[in-house]
Enzyme design. Structure first.
Site, mmCIF file in Angstrom:
data_model
loop_
_atom_site.group_PDB
_atom_site.id
_atom_site.type_symbol
_atom_site.label_atom_id
_atom_site.label_comp_id
_atom_site.label_asym_id
_atom_site.label_seq_id
_atom_site.Cartn_x
_atom_site.Cartn_y
_atom_site.Cartn_z
ATOM 1 N N ARG A 153 22.855 24.582 20.432
ATOM 2 C CA ARG A 153 23.928 23.472 20.144
ATOM 3 C C ARG A 153 25.284 23.714 19.630
ATOM 4 O O ARG A 153 26.407 23.056 19.774
ATOM 5 C CB ARG A 153 23.469 22.355 19.187
ATOM 6 N N THR A 154 25.353 24.881 18.658
ATOM 7 C CA THR A 154 26.580 24.981 17.838
ATOM 8 C C THR A 154 27.259 26.331 18.336
ATOM 9 O O THR A 154 28.184 26.925 17.751
ATOM 10 C CB THR A 154 26.461 25.175 16.596
ATOM 11 N N GLN A 155 26.892 26.867 19.566
ATOM 12 C CA GLN A 155 27.714 28.150 20.202
ATOM 13 C C GLN A 155 28.908 27.603 21.093
ATOM 14 O O GLN A 155 29.585 28.372 21.421
ATOM 15 C CB GLN A 155 26.657 28.936 21.136
ATOM 16 N N PRO A 214 24.196 30.550 14.863
ATOM 17 C CA PRO A 214 25.195 30.506 13.605
ATOM 18 C C PRO A 214 25.498 29.249 13.367
ATOM 19 O O PRO A 214 25.865 28.206 14.087
ATOM 20 C CB PRO A 214 26.355 31.280 14.076
#
Length: 294
Positions: free
Chosen positions: A77-79, A182
């Protein structure tokens, strides 16, 4: 289940419910395969009649399989951060720390959200601020508030210092990075330790961490950090530090396309922590008036 049919031309079909290859089909009865045949998915029955074999739900026509469901894929989701915040600036003065951030949340290159507050007090002595993905920033805020709550519930007379919070957050960031998912942020932790000494530390999505007298994240590390270093000194007062920070935020507004002139300023000292309400910086755009050729 097994559907038994009569046909003028005897043929066998191995696809579920595909009967178009048969001529003059007429279903006559429903039969059940013996138990030993269910496990093997064979076609050992009366071959004088055409038949369509339908395997049980979840089974394969080509033999047993471990699972028909797709394997669980890792979270990504946060890449590719969607809504992001830009620079945070901070400077240490004689009795504490001053840091500032604008309130813009950018959706790509669109200045979408103009009232995002990115400076948060997470304990009695510690303030966090960050740039990068705003959903991850909210996650980090919850993590640090849970840490402060756990510390409060212990009620043992000890409290996490800003340096300890900074080291803890560094481990959290490195752990997330090691899982290839991350927390997409650059964080600044500021506060005053048990000896009333100001603390200023930074960590990023890789788990890299360091401390310094002046800090900046994002584009501010290239534009504002040199200006902060020029003004930093041991006897700098809080008011002078606020003026330096405001001047640097004004330069960021002129130079960074992902910044607005609506900012927050946090003042951290041994006596108190004060995070201002968002306010607008005065800017000047008339520098080119009166010059020919423009």
């Amino acid at each position: 289940p097994l559907i038994r049919v009569q046909a003028s031309t005897t043929r066998y079909c191995t696809l579920p419910f595909v009967c178009t290859q048969f001529k003059n089909l007429r279903a006559t009865s429903l039969l059940t395969l013996p138990p030993q045949h269910h496990a093997q998915h064979t076609m050992d029955f009366d071959r004088s009649v055409g038949a369509v074999y339908v395997p049980p739900f979840g089974k394969s026509l080509y033999g047993p399989t471990k699972s028909v469901a797709r394997p669980q894929e890792p979270s990504t989701r946060t890449q590719r951060p969607m809504v992001t915040g830009t620079s945070v600036l901070a400077i240490r003065h004689a009795t504490g720390v001053v840091l500032a951030a604008d309130t813009l949340g950018s959706y790509g290159s669109l200045a979408r959200y103009r009232t995002i507050e990115r400076i948060k007090q997470v304990s009695a002595t510690t303030v966090m601020a960050g740039g990068g993905d705003l959903s991850d920033l909210q996650e980090i805020e919850e993590i640090l508030k849970d840490l402060a709550l756990e510390d409060y519930v212990e009620d043992d007379g000890n409290a996490y210092t800003p340096r300890e919070v900074h080291r803890y957050l560094t481990r959290v960031m490195y752990n997330s990075r090691s899982k290839m998912d991350p927390l997409w942020n650059e964080m600044i932790i500021a506060g005053v330790d048990e000896d009333n000494k100001p603390f200023l530390g930074q960590c990023d999505l890789y788990g890299t961490s360091f401390e310094d007298t002046t800090l900046a994240t994002g584009y501010g590390a290239h534009i504002a950090r040199p200006l902060l270093r020029e003004q930093a000194r041991d006897d700098l007062t809080e008011e002078e530090a606020v003026k330096v920070i405001e001047d640097c935020m004004r330069v960021m507004f002129y130079r960074d396309a992902r910044t607005i002139n609506n900012i927050q300023v946090a003042r951290i000292s041994a006596a108190s922590i004060a995070v201002s309400e968002p306010y607008s910086l005065e800017t000047e755009w008339n520098h080119g008036e009166g010059h020919g050729g423009h």
